[in-house]
Write a protein that holds these residues in place. Structure first.
Motif, short mmCIF file in Angstrom:
data_model
loop_
_atom_site.label_atom_id
_atom_site.label_comp_id
_atom_site.label_asym_id
_atom_site.label_seq_id
_atom_site.Cartn_x
_atom_site.Cartn_y
_atom_site.Cartn_z
N ALA A 1 0.84 -1.21 0.00
CA ALA A 1 0.00 0.00 0.00
C ALA A 1 0.87 1.25 0.00
N LYS A 2 1.92 1.25 0.79
CA LYS A 2 2.81 2.41 0.86
C LYS A 2 3.57 2.60 -0.45
N LYS A 3 3.97 1.49 -1.08
CA LYS A 3 4.70 1.59 -2.34
C LYS A 3 3.79 2.14 -3.44
N ILE A 4 2.55 1.65 -3.49
CA ILE A 4 1.61 2.16 -4.50
C ILE A 4 1.36 3.65 -4.28
N TYR A 5 1.22 4.04 -3.02
CA TYR A 5 1.00 5.45 -2.70
C TYR A 5 2.20 6.29 -3.15
N ASN A 6 3.41 5.82 -2.85
CA ASN A 6 4.62 6.56 -3.20
C ASN A 6 4.84 6.62 -4.71
N ASP A 7 4.47 5.55 -5.40
CA ASP A 7 4.70 5.49 -6.85
C ASP A 7 3.66 6.23 -7.67
N PHE A 8 2.39 6.21 -7.21
CA PHE A 8 1.30 6.70 -8.06
C PHE A 8 0.43 7.81 -7.48
N ILE A 9 0.38 7.94 -6.17
CA ILE A 9 -0.63 8.82 -5.56
C ILE A 9 -0.10 10.16 -5.06
N GLU A 10 0.97 10.12 -4.28
CA GLU A 10 1.43 11.35 -3.65
C GLU A 10 1.85 12.40 -4.69
N LYS A 11 1.86 13.65 -4.27
CA LYS A 11 2.22 14.75 -5.16
C LYS A 11 3.63 14.57 -5.68
N GLU A 12 3.80 14.77 -6.98
CA GLU A 12 5.09 14.62 -7.66
C GLU A 12 5.60 13.17 -7.63
N ALA A 13 4.71 12.21 -7.47
CA ALA A 13 5.10 10.80 -7.53
C ALA A 13 5.66 10.51 -8.93
N PRO A 14 6.61 9.58 -9.05
CA PRO A 14 7.23 9.31 -10.36
C PRO A 14 6.23 8.86 -11.43
N THR B 1 -9.80 12.22 -3.25
CA THR B 1 -9.49 10.79 -3.32
C THR B 1 -8.07 10.53 -2.82
N LYS B 2 -7.15 11.41 -3.17
CA LYS B 2 -5.77 11.28 -2.70
C LYS B 2 -5.70 11.35 -1.18
N ASN B 3 -6.44 12.29 -0.60
CA ASN B 3 -6.45 12.44 0.85
C ASN B 3 -7.04 11.22 1.54
N MET B 4 -8.10 10.68 0.95
CA MET B 4 -8.73 9.51 1.52
C MET B 4 -7.77 8.32 1.51
N ILE B 5 -7.01 8.16 0.42
CA ILE B 5 -6.04 7.07 0.33
C ILE B 5 -4.94 7.25 1.37
N ALA B 6 -4.47 8.48 1.53
CA ALA B 6 -3.41 8.76 2.49
C ALA B 6 -3.83 8.35 3.91
N GLN B 7 -5.10 8.53 4.22
CA GLN B 7 -5.61 8.14 5.54
C GLN B 7 -5.79 6.62 5.64
N ASN B 8 -6.28 6.03 4.56
CA ASN B 8 -6.60 4.59 4.58
C ASN B 8 -5.37 3.70 4.67
N ILE B 9 -4.25 4.12 4.09
CA ILE B 9 -3.08 3.24 4.08
C ILE B 9 -2.41 3.14 5.45
N GLN B 10 -2.83 3.98 6.39
CA GLN B 10 -2.28 3.88 7.74
C GLN B 10 -2.68 2.54 8.36
N GLU B 11 -3.87 2.08 8.04
CA GLU B 11 -4.32 0.74 8.42
C GLU B 11 -4.86 0.09 7.15
N ALA B 12 -3.93 -0.40 6.35
CA ALA B 12 -4.24 -0.85 4.99
C ALA B 12 -5.25 -2.00 4.96
N THR B 13 -6.22 -1.88 4.05
CA THR B 13 -7.17 -2.95 3.76
C THR B 13 -7.19 -3.14 2.24
N HIS B 14 -7.86 -4.18 1.78
CA HIS B 14 -7.88 -4.46 0.35
C HIS B 14 -8.65 -3.43 -0.47
#
Length: 223
Positions: free
Chosen positions: A144-157, A166-179
């Motif tokens: 979950a953290k890798k997907i966030y770092n690669d595709f979601i966060e600002k200026e991700a590669p 949606t980005k904010n919601m993902i940032a909160q959800n990955i703290q306790e990752a679910t499917h």
């Protein structure tokens, strides 16, 4: 055009047209009045485009084959991806899911998205599909953290085009990752591909070539 992460992008438009211009300029071919290429030049341009497609497709098929080989060593199986028949390729036009479910078709679509400088969309979708199959809670969190770092966060590669909420919601959800962490974003990206890139893929020279049936010669009919 938008510049993002050092890559050119054109949302909702095809980059293939610009590719044709480059081929004409480099080839030094003669042009008809009005800036249109002569028939012979059109043929060379078409062959160049298809050759470039095949190079990209070969890369994605090779990567898929290597990945499958590594996994299949455990079960003693090996897959080879064969070029589909025209009938099989035509099935891809019936539904977007038909295309994604076919290994060769998926590789062809990835090659097409790469030509449009938006391959991060299919890469994100594939990462989400893999993420949903993950069983280990520890691996779920790390993925979950890798997907966030690669595709979601600002200026991700490989930053994808989704809204801020949606980005904010993902940032909160990955703290306790679910499917379901990326479900909303994945649906958004799927819709973008289905409604924009998929129709253009079906109109592309490469796909049209795959759907062409080889004419049956009289010699072949007599055998």
């Amino acid at each position: 055009r938008a510049i993002k992460g050092g890559r050119r992008q054109r949302w909702g438009g095809s980059v293939m047209q610009s590719g044709l211009v480059v081929v004409v300029q480099r080839g030094g071919g003669r042009m008809e009045r009005g800036g249109r290429p002569e028939p012979a030049e059109k043929g060379r341009m078409k062959r160049t485009i298809i050759k470039d497609w095949k190079t990209r497709l070969s890369y994605f098929l090779q990567n898929s084959s290597n990945s499958t080989t590594m996994k299949s060593k455990k079960v003693g199986k090996h897959r080879t991806y064969f070029k589909p028949s025209p009938e099989e390729a035509q099935l891809w036009s019936e539904a977007f899911d038909e295309l994604l479910a076919n290994k060769y078709g998926l590789a062809a679509f990835r090659a097409f998205l790469k030509s449009e400088f938006c391959e991060e969309n299919i890469e994100f979708w594939l990462a989400c599909e893999d993420f949903k199959k993950t069983k280990s809670p520890q691996k779920l969190t790390s993925k979950a953290k890798k997907i966030y770092n690669d595709f979601i966060e600002k200026e991700a590669p490989k930053e994808i085009n989704i809204d801020f909420q949606t980005k904010n919601m993902i940032a909160q959800n990955i703290q306790e990752a679910t499917h379901t962490c990326f479900s909303a974003a994945q649906k958004r990206v799927y819709s973008l591909m289905e409604n924009n890139s998929y129709p253009r893929f079906l109109e592309s020279e490469f796909y049209q070539e795959l759907c062409k049936k080889t004419p049956i010669t009289r010699a072949a009919q007599g055998t």
